[in-house]
Design an enzyme around this catalytic site. Structure first.
Site, PDB file in Angstrom:
ATOM      1  N   ARG A 102       8.514   4.547  -1.735  1.00 43.96           N
ATOM      2  CA  ARG A 102       8.427   5.498  -2.839  1.00 43.96           C
ATOM      3  C   ARG A 102       7.157   6.352  -2.707  1.00 43.96           C
ATOM      4  O   ARG A 102       7.171   7.554  -2.928  1.00 43.96           O
ATOM      5  CB  ARG A 102       8.404   4.706  -4.161  1.00 43.96           C
ATOM      6  CG  ARG A 102       8.774   5.513  -5.367  1.00 43.96           C
ATOM      7  CD  ARG A 102      10.277   5.548  -5.549  1.00 43.96           C
ATOM      8  NE  ARG A 102      10.632   6.465  -6.624  1.00 43.96           N
ATOM      9  CZ  ARG A 102      11.604   7.361  -6.528  1.00 43.96           C
ATOM     10  NH1 ARG A 102      12.289   7.485  -5.415  1.00 43.96           N
ATOM     11  NH2 ARG A 102      11.896   8.139  -7.552  1.00 43.96           N
ATOM     12  N   ASP A 103       6.046   5.699  -2.337  1.00 43.69           N
ATOM     13  CA  ASP A 103       4.784   6.430  -2.132  1.00 43.69           C
ATOM     14  C   ASP A 103       4.978   7.522  -1.092  1.00 43.69           C
ATOM     15  O   ASP A 103       4.544   8.659  -1.272  1.00 43.69           O
ATOM     16  CB  ASP A 103       3.662   5.505  -1.610  1.00 43.69           C
ATOM     17  CG  ASP A 103       3.303   4.419  -2.598  1.00 43.69           C
ATOM     18  OD1 ASP A 103       3.527   4.640  -3.805  1.00 43.69           O
ATOM     19  OD2 ASP A 103       2.799   3.363  -2.175  1.00 43.69           O
ATOM     20  N   TYR A 105       7.652   9.036  -0.147  1.00 42.31           N
ATOM     21  CA  TYR A 105       8.473  10.128  -0.662  1.00 42.31           C
ATOM     22  C   TYR A 105       7.651  11.083  -1.525  1.00 42.31           C
ATOM     23  O   TYR A 105       7.729  12.299  -1.373  1.00 42.31           O
ATOM     24  CB  TYR A 105       9.651   9.556  -1.459  1.00 42.31           C
ATOM     25  CG  TYR A 105      10.418  10.604  -2.235  1.00 42.31           C
ATOM     26  CD1 TYR A 105      11.269  11.498  -1.570  1.00 42.31           C
ATOM     27  CD2 TYR A 105      10.264  10.729  -3.615  1.00 42.31           C
ATOM     28  CE1 TYR A 105      11.955  12.477  -2.268  1.00 42.31           C
ATOM     29  CE2 TYR A 105      10.953  11.706  -4.318  1.00 42.31           C
ATOM     30  CZ  TYR A 105      11.794  12.575  -3.642  1.00 42.31           C
ATOM     31  OH  TYR A 105      12.466  13.544  -4.331  1.00 42.31           O
ATOM     32  N   TYR A 106       6.834  10.524  -2.410  1.00 40.43           N
ATOM     33  CA  TYR A 106       6.075  11.383  -3.332  1.00 40.43           C
ATOM     34  C   TYR A 106       4.929  12.137  -2.682  1.00 40.43           C
ATOM     35  O   TYR A 106       4.375  13.057  -3.271  1.00 40.43           O
ATOM     36  CB  TYR A 106       5.566  10.554  -4.538  1.00 40.43           C
ATOM     37  CG  TYR A 106       6.654  10.398  -5.567  1.00 40.43           C
ATOM     38  CD1 TYR A 106       7.210  11.534  -6.180  1.00 40.43           C
ATOM     39  CD2 TYR A 106       7.156   9.150  -5.913  1.00 40.43           C
ATOM     40  CE1 TYR A 106       8.228  11.408  -7.116  1.00 40.43           C
ATOM     41  CE2 TYR A 106       8.178   9.022  -6.840  1.00 40.43           C
ATOM     42  CZ  TYR A 106       8.712  10.151  -7.434  1.00 40.43           C
ATOM     43  OH  TYR A 106       9.722  10.044  -8.350  1.00 40.43           O
ATOM     44  N   ARG A 107       4.593  11.783  -1.447  1.00 42.29           N
ATOM     45  CA  ARG A 107       3.562  12.547  -0.760  1.00 42.29           C
ATOM     46  C   ARG A 107       4.092  13.919  -0.358  1.00 42.29           C
ATOM     47  O   ARG A 107       3.331  14.875  -0.313  1.00 42.29           O
ATOM     48  CB  ARG A 107       3.059  11.783   0.486  1.00 42.29           C
ATOM     49  CG  ARG A 107       2.348  10.480   0.150  1.00 42.29           C
ATOM     50  CD  ARG A 107       1.026  10.700  -0.567  1.00 42.29           C
ATOM     51  NE  ARG A 107      -0.010  11.187   0.330  1.00 42.29           N
ATOM     52  CZ  ARG A 107      -0.782  10.383   1.054  1.00 42.29           C
ATOM     53  NH1 ARG A 107      -0.661   9.076   0.951  1.00 42.29           N
ATOM     54  NH2 ARG A 107      -1.685  10.878   1.855  1.00 42.29           N
TER      55      ARG A 107
END
Lengths: 384, 312
Positions: A102-103, A105-107
């Site tokens: 998830r991290d 992806y959000y980068r």
């Protein structure tokens, strides 16, 4: 610890080699840059290893060359995605931090478009390097829930107590220095769905038995974090029986199979585990399936006591199979796990009965009974 | 009035898993199960010895198995979705003579029935189509397709006189088709839950149908009217079979009970329990001696043979 460090360095080295080759190609003014990636396709090239569950065989992997600029915009995008993920994984490894999918992806959400893209490429990278995803320092976002009589003492001194949090604790990645303590438990129950998990922990029964065991759910197909946690749990408490409560449908059996043997799409996680002493294979050979089975469709007390008024077909939670269910069931009958001479004769028989009856049942059928699913579970576990 | 049927013999572990179907010829009983093997038992010898095992008939297991009335042709349907056609040679050994595959990918072949002389096979699909195949031609082509309303065709039968095809569906529909005209003759009312089994009487005058309502409905084939309801089963009715004379109807239920019904009195004259597993298959053997014989099989993998008690 040394081995883990060297493994980490080895992965870092692999990523740097890829970047070096790209830089070299740029310096040499080559008209194409490329990264070769091993991808997993369908369910081909998997076999069941007696010790590790489902593993990949080499012929199950395809090597794809991703080039830049490539022949299409799509290919250029793929190359960019891959470079970006490799960069983030490299960062995580060099700083020795664990990041979640998830991290990542959000980068760069604009680049990745959706989470599934990240998930796929991270697993492909792990597969290409022949390592488990943990060795990339990438974990799935916490998904599983656990409740019951356990204590985790983390290396930073914090203590997580399972009994005090009745809503459940998110399943976390245990580090080498974390201490899991479960000496008081007599059983572990894995349930397929969060709804069943909730109804069990909110039942009156739970107050009486919460000190005796652990209930856990991955909310559907188990993620690596949940499977890894269960592996640790069963290593710490090897004699404690591990039960599974799944829906009586093709997905329920596929989920059970994922817990027991591992995943067909992530077989490389099992294959590579044995080559490294720091990570374990994630299969759970001792898991014992207690329901829902075909015999529960009609033998449930509500039907016995109330047979005249309530035909089975009207029972809550009893549904007919969809076209997709039937197709999935037929495909699963071809799995090695369900083969005639395979290890799971009962699963095969249950799947066939399901197709014959054309009926599936959710765990909610036990809610119809006096005492609900808690009472049923109590009976299955032989608790007084 | 009650009637006595006595256990004659039980073949334990005839199959390692659920027996889903039984079929008879004048001298043998064929059984099919979740295993890949079809087994054939000699019904002329007192201990019903195994005479042949067809290994690997359907790798994923066999869910339907039927024989023609003359006992010359058998057909089996497997979980992989195909049908195999079998014939007995002069030495009494069964061998595969054909494979039927529904070309339409959306459907899987499910229930099957053979005509009395074994020249036609009728089949159902998950999406409610009824197909008829010509086994007389080498390629075994599909020669007819009946459309229904798209509900799963769970069971099918062909009348012994060759005139009718009947199909039972998950939504409770029962259809009777006229094979001579290729048209639907009746859409039978009365049952609202899945129809798991249906069977034409030997004289092709009556049709018995049953399923999750646990009531066996009897219809007059020519008028389409419901002429009787046989109630007494507590579980889903999974299988029905008429005795050769049409005097008796045998039914098997999910709650492991079998019942024998008298057509004359329209009552249940005998009830037998067969273990505690679903009774998937019930079958009369062709009458050869003075007394009637039938076989029961299901979830426990055994085949039990029963004989009508003398003077009962």
């Amino acid at each position: 610890m040394l081995i883990q460090l060297s493994n980490r360095d080895w992965v870092i080295k692999k990523i740097e080699l890829i970047f070096e080759s790209i830089v070299d190609a740029l310096l040499e003014k080559k008209d194409k840059l490329y990264i070769s990636l091993k991808t997993r396709s369908g369910s081909k090239g998997r076999r069941i290893d007696p010790a590790n569950g489902i593993v990949t065989s080499e012929d199950g992997l395809q090597t794809r060359i991703i080039t830049f600029p490539g022949s299409t915009a799509q290919e250029a995008w793929r190359f960019t995605v891959l470079v970006r993920i490799l960069e983030l994984v490299h960062d995580a490894l060099t700083s020795d931090a664990v990041i979640t999918k998830r991290d990542i992806y959000y980068r760069s959400p604009d680049l990745f478009v959706k989470q599934a893209v990240v998930d796929r490429y991270v697993d492909d990278i792990a597969c290409t390097f022949s390592v488990t995803r943990n060795l990339l320092n990438v974990s799935a976002a916490a998904k599983g829930l656990i409740v019951g009589n356990f204590n985790i003492q983390r290396s930073d001194g914090t203590i997580i107590n399972g009994v005090t949090n009745r809503e459940g604790t998110l399943i976390l990645n245990l580090n080498e220095d974390d201490v899991l303590e479960v000496s008081a438990i007599h059983w572990i129950v894995v349930v397929e769905k969060e709804a069943t998990f909730r109804s069990l922990v909110h039942s009156d029964l739970w107050v009486n038995i919460s000190s005796q065991g652990i209930i856990l759910t991955a909310k559907g197909y188990p993620d690596l974090a949940t499977r890894a946690f269960l592996r640790v749990l069963t290593t710490v408490a090897p004699r404690i029986p591990l039960y599974a409560m799944m829906d009586f449908d093709p997905d329920g059996l596929a989920i059970l199979s994922t817990y027991k043997y591992g995943s067909y799409s992530l077989a490389h996680e099992n294959s590579h585990a044995s080559s490294s002493s720091t990570s374990r294979p994630l299969n759970l050979p001792q898991i014992h399936w207690i329901g829902v089975k075909s015999c529960h469709l009609t033998s449930s007390p509500v039907l016995a006591s109330d047979r005249r008024e309530k035909a089975v077909g009207q029972t809550e939670g009893l549904l007919r199979l969809t076209t997709r269910d039937r197709r999935k069931a037929r495909k699963m009958l071809e799995w090695d796990v369900l083969a005639e001479d395979g290890p799971e004769a009962e699963w095969r028989a249950e799947m066939q009965r399901m197709l014959l009856l054309n009926v599936k049942a959710e765990m909610q059928i036990f809610e119809e009974q006096p005492g609900g699913s808690g009472q049923w579970l109590k009976g299955e576990l032989g608790l007084s | 009035m009650s009637k006595q049927f006595l256990t004659l013999h039980t073949v334990d572990k005839a199959h390692p898993t659920d027996i889903f179907a039984l079929a008879a010829t004048p001298t043998t009983l064929l059984s099919a199960s979740g295993s890949s093997t079809i087994r054939i038992f000699d019904t002329t010898a007192p201990d019903f010895p195994l005479t042949q095992s067809i290994e690997g008939a359907h790798k994923l297991g066999v869910h339907h198995l039927v024989t023609s009335k003359d006992g010359k042709v058998a057909a089996s349907a497997g979980f992989e979705g195909t049908v195999k056609v079998w014939r007995e040679d002069e030495a009494g050994v069964w061998g595969e003579v054909g494979l039927i595959k529904d070309s339409n990918k959306a459907g899987e072949i499910w229930a099957i029935a053979l005509s009395a002389d074994g020249s036609y096979l009728a089949s159902t699909t998950y999406d409610g189509r009824i197909n008829v195949w010509d086994l007389g031609q080498a390629s075994m082509p599909k020669i007819r397709e009946y459309e229904t309303k798209g509900s799963f065709g769970m069971c099918i039968d062909l009348s012994a006189d060759g005139h009718f095809t009947a199909s039972g569906h998950e939504n409770g529909s029962v259809y009777v088709f006229n094979n001579d005209t290729g048209r639907m003759l009746h859409s039978l009312a009365g049952l609202t839950k899945p129809i798991r089994t249906l069977s034409f009487s030997p004289a092709s005058k009556l049709l018995a149908a049953a399923g999750d309502t646990r009531i066996i409905a009897l219809y007059d084939v020519s008028s389409g009217e419901q002429v009787a309801n046989l109630s007494g089963h507590a579980g889903w009715v999974l299988n029905l079979d008429w005795s050769a004379t049409g005097e008796w109807l045998l039914s098997g239920s999910h709650d492991s009970k079998a019942k024998v019904w008298s057509l004359e009195s329209r009552t249940c004259v005998a009830t037998h329990s067969h273990g505690d597993q679903p009774l998937w298959a019930v079958k009369w053997l062709p009458k050869t001696g003075r007394s009637e014989l039938f076989a029961l099989a299901g979830g426990d993998g055994s085949v039990a043979f029963y004989r009508e008690a003398a003077g009962g």
